[in-house]
Design a protein around this motif. Structure first.
Motif, mmCIF file in Angstrom:
data_model
loop_
_atom_site.group_PDB
_atom_site.id
_atom_site.type_symbol
_atom_site.label_atom_id
_atom_site.label_comp_id
_atom_site.label_asym_id
_atom_site.label_seq_id
_atom_site.Cartn_x
_atom_site.Cartn_y
_atom_site.Cartn_z
ATOM 1 N N ALA A 15 -0.937 8.726 7.432
ATOM 2 C CA ALA A 15 -1.138 8.699 5.987
ATOM 3 C C ALA A 15 -0.505 7.457 5.367
ATOM 4 O O ALA A 15 -1.086 6.828 4.474
ATOM 5 C CB ALA A 15 -0.562 9.957 5.348
ATOM 6 N N ARG A 16 0.667 7.090 5.850
ATOM 7 C CA ARG A 16 1.328 5.888 5.318
ATOM 8 C C ARG A 16 0.526 4.639 5.634
ATOM 9 O O ARG A 16 0.417 3.732 4.801
ATOM 10 C CB ARG A 16 2.746 5.789 5.882
ATOM 11 N N ILE A 17 -0.042 4.581 6.826
ATOM 12 C CA ILE A 17 -0.880 3.430 7.198
ATOM 13 C C ILE A 17 -2.118 3.370 6.305
ATOM 14 O O ILE A 17 -2.517 2.302 5.828
ATOM 15 C CB ILE A 17 -1.276 3.511 8.689
ATOM 16 N N ALA A 18 -2.731 4.527 6.079
ATOM 17 C CA ALA A 18 -3.932 4.569 5.238
ATOM 18 C C ALA A 18 -3.614 4.137 3.811
ATOM 19 O O ALA A 18 -4.390 3.391 3.189
ATOM 20 C CB ALA A 18 -4.525 5.979 5.253
ATOM 21 N N ARG A 19 -2.477 4.591 3.281
ATOM 22 C CA ARG A 19 -2.104 4.185 1.919
ATOM 23 C C ARG A 19 -1.877 2.686 1.847
ATOM 24 O O ARG A 19 -2.265 2.037 0.870
ATOM 25 C CB ARG A 19 -0.843 4.932 1.477
ATOM 26 N N SER A 20 -1.263 2.138 2.873
ATOM 27 C CA SER A 20 -1.038 0.702 2.902
ATOM 28 C C SER A 20 -2.359 -0.060 2.926
ATOM 29 O O SER A 20 -2.529 -1.066 2.218
ATOM 30 C CB SER A 20 -0.194 0.333 4.130
ATOM 31 N N ALA A 21 -3.320 0.438 3.707
ATOM 32 C CA ALA A 21 -4.623 -0.213 3.788
ATOM 33 C C ALA A 21 -5.370 -0.150 2.460
ATOM 34 O O ALA A 21 -6.193 -1.028 2.157
ATOM 35 C CB ALA A 21 -5.456 0.445 4.886
ATOM 36 N N LEU A 22 -5.075 0.869 1.675
ATOM 37 C CA LEU A 22 -5.764 1.054 0.397
ATOM 38 C C LEU A 22 -5.018 0.412 -0.773
ATOM 39 O O LEU A 22 -5.462 0.526 -1.924
ATOM 40 C CB LEU A 22 -5.959 2.546 0.112
ATOM 41 N N SER A 23 -3.909 -0.231 -0.511
ATOM 42 C CA SER A 23 -3.109 -0.783 -1.601
ATOM 43 C C SER A 23 -3.841 -1.908 -2.342
ATOM 44 O O SER A 23 -3.715 -2.026 -3.571
ATOM 45 C CB SER A 23 -1.764 -1.288 -1.071
ATOM 46 N N ALA A 24 -4.610 -2.720 -1.619
ATOM 47 C CA ALA A 24 -5.339 -3.818 -2.274
ATOM 48 C C ALA A 24 -6.412 -3.293 -3.221
ATOM 49 O O ALA A 24 -6.460 -3.700 -4.394
ATOM 50 C CB ALA A 24 -5.932 -4.757 -1.228
ATOM 51 N N PRO A 25 -7.302 -2.380 -2.773
ATOM 52 C CA PRO A 25 -8.267 -1.845 -3.743
ATOM 53 C C PRO A 25 -7.604 -1.073 -4.881
ATOM 54 O O PRO A 25 -8.119 -1.040 -5.993
ATOM 55 C CB PRO A 25 -9.179 -0.948 -2.893
ATOM 56 N N ALA A 26 -6.444 -0.466 -4.611
ATOM 57 C CA ALA A 26 -5.727 0.230 -5.683
ATOM 58 C C ALA A 26 -5.249 -0.758 -6.744
ATOM 59 O O ALA A 26 -5.277 -0.455 -7.947
ATOM 60 C CB ALA A 26 -4.552 1.011 -5.103
ATOM 61 N N LEU A 27 -4.821 -1.931 -6.304
ATOM 62 C CA LEU A 27 -4.385 -2.966 -7.248
ATOM 63 C C LEU A 27 -5.555 -3.440 -8.102
ATOM 64 O O LEU A 27 -5.416 -3.633 -9.317
ATOM 65 C CB LEU A 27 -3.784 -4.140 -6.476
ATOM 66 N N VAL A 28 -6.717 -3.621 -7.468
ATOM 67 C CA VAL A 28 -7.912 -4.020 -8.224
ATOM 68 C C VAL A 28 -8.271 -2.943 -9.247
ATOM 69 O O VAL A 28 -8.539 -3.238 -10.412
ATOM 70 C CB VAL A 28 -9.091 -4.269 -7.263
ATOM 71 N N TYR A 29 -8.243 -1.686 -8.809
ATOM 72 C CA TYR A 29 -8.571 -0.577 -9.710
ATOM 73 C C TYR A 29 -7.590 -0.537 -10.886
ATOM 74 O O TYR A 29 -7.997 -0.380 -12.038
ATOM 75 C CB TYR A 29 -8.534 0.748 -8.942
ATOM 76 N N ALA A 30 -6.295 -0.677 -10.603
ATOM 77 C CA ALA A 30 -5.284 -0.637 -11.662
ATOM 78 C C ALA A 30 -5.505 -1.760 -12.678
ATOM 79 O O ALA A 30 -5.350 -1.553 -13.889
ATOM 80 C CB ALA A 30 -3.890 -0.740 -11.054
ATOM 81 N N THR A 31 -5.901 -2.934 -12.192
ATOM 82 C CA THR A 31 -6.160 -4.062 -13.089
ATOM 83 C C THR A 31 -7.331 -3.768 -14.007
ATOM 84 O O THR A 31 -7.282 -4.030 -15.219
ATOM 85 C CB THR A 31 -6.442 -5.330 -12.257
ATOM 86 N N VAL A 32 -8.384 -3.195 -13.453
ATOM 87 C CA VAL A 32 -9.562 -2.841 -14.260
ATOM 88 C C VAL A 32 -9.210 -1.784 -15.309
ATOM 89 O O VAL A 32 -9.613 -1.873 -16.470
ATOM 90 C CB VAL A 32 -10.707 -2.350 -13.348
ATOM 91 N N VAL A 33 -8.419 -0.782 -14.898
ATOM 92 C CA VAL A 33 -8.028 0.292 -15.826
ATOM 93 C C VAL A 33 -7.204 -0.269 -16.978
ATOM 94 O O VAL A 33 -7.421 0.079 -18.152
ATOM 95 C CB VAL A 33 -7.243 1.381 -15.071
ATOM 96 N N ARG A 34 -6.258 -1.126 -16.646
ATOM 97 C CA ARG A 34 -5.408 -1.709 -17.705
ATOM 98 C C ARG A 34 -6.235 -2.577 -18.653
ATOM 99 O O ARG A 34 -6.016 -2.575 -19.870
ATOM 100 C CB ARG A 34 -4.281 -2.518 -17.076
#
Length: 349
Positions: A15-34
């Motif tokens: 799960a930790r590896i998967a979250r790390s792999a998803l951190s980049a798209p999460a950053l993109v999503y957070a930028t769009v939301v803001r």
């Protein structure tokens, strides 16, 4: 948990590896939301004034906060105070309108993916105020009051943005709300208070409320007969959940004293089929029955007649443990706003 929820909440290496792999798209999503939020704040994106007062309830996270029972509680209180509320929701998955109809049969439910049009529809049908279910991110529609719900059971591990975590918006978005409600099912009262204190630092002007979503009994999904939680003491049951964050529901069943709990987890808003019923009945052989939530029962019960195993759902009640007077004051804002809307508001949007 579903595979996605395991990624969000589990502490395993995978799960930790998967979250790390998803951190980049999460950053993109957070930028769009803001960016989107800033455009609403600055008036670049238009907010449509509603034609009647709107109480919006919503989440920061994907599902599982108890929004539906709290929305039903608010609608019932408004009706008791003499208002004519309607519930407006998008109706995703088909279960939420059925749940609201079961909880508040006297409150009309308007299903419309366009919430601006939904409020117009509610007013045309005779409503003088609206409870908007799942409206916190739907900023295209203006609202009189915003309530945002945060589940105590998900809070500690659920601080990452989609898709690496369950957050639709950063936690600091609670500052937009007039009321923050920390809900708890299996979490302790002390844990809920600690979370409310942390959120207060992010939203110092918001009222902080704690709500216990308490299990109050069992209801037979087919014939509607009611029994106490004592029926679960020593019972061996299959627990099925097609809801967000089902672990808190399972924890409630264990707390009620079940001696064996076989869990079946399905995707949130799962559309049950006769084949699903066959599987559940098969799993329940030698057990005392199948237990689900009301959200699942409204879809399972029509398929359940004469299958040879009892189907129960866990009845839950929203009990305000802290801040009841703050919620009453917020509801009073909706009630008093009706007079101004009745003479001046036109069609929204």
């Amino acid at each position: 948990m579903t595979s996605l929820e395991q990624i969000w909440y589990d502490d395993s290496v995978g799960a930790r590896i998967a979250r790390s792999a998803l951190s980049a798209p999460a950053l993109v999503y957070a930028t769009v939301v803001r960016l989107r939020s800033a455009m609403y704040d600055r008036g670049v994106l238009r907010t449509h004034a509603p034609s009647i007062p709107v109480l919006s309830l919503g989440n920061l996270t994907v599902g599982g906060t108890g929004k539906t029972p709290v929305a039903a509680w608010a609608a019932a209180r408004l009706r008791e105070a003499g208002a004519r509320p309607a519930l407006v929701l998008r109706g995703y998955g088909g279960d939420e309108p059925l749940v609201h109809a079961a909880l508040n049969p006297s409150v009309p439910v308007v299903v419309n993916a366009d919430r601006v049009a939904g409020v117009r529809q509610a007013r045309a049908s005779g409503a003088d105020c609206v409870v908007l279910d799942d409206g916190f991110q739907h900023r295209r529609l203006g609202r009189t009051v915003d309530w945002v719900l945060v589940a105590a059971e998900q809070f500690a591990a659920g601080r990452r943005m989609l898709p690496a975590g369950p957050l639709r918006e950063p936690l600091t978005a609670v500052s937009r709300a007039q009321v923050v409600i920390v809900t708890r099912k299996s979490a302790s009262s002390d844990a809920a208070i600690a979370i409310a204190n942390e959120l207060h630092s992010m939203a110092p002007l918001a009222a902080m409320v704690i709500c216990h979503l308490a299990a109050t009994g069992l209801v037979n999904g087919v014939d509607g007969s009611v029994d106490t939680l004592a029926r679960l003491s020593g019972a061996r049951v299959v627990a099925v959940a097609a809801i967000g964050a089902p672990d808190a529901f399972f924890a409630q069943l264990r707390s009620a004293g079940t001696s064996e709990l076989r869990t079946v987890v399905l995707r949130d808003h799962h559309h049950f089929t006769p084949r699903d019923v066959e599987r559940l009945v098969r799993d329940a052989r030698g057990m005392d029955g199948v237990v689900c939530t009301l959200k699942d029962a409204v879809k399972l019960a029509p398929l359940w007649s004469d299958v040879g195993a009892p189907l129960w759902y866990l009845s839950q009640q929203a009990e305000i443990e802290r801040g009841r007077q703050l919620l009453d004051a917020s509801l009073a804002t909706i009630l008093s706003a009706r007079a101004g809307f009745s003479s001046t508001a036109g069609a929204a949007g």
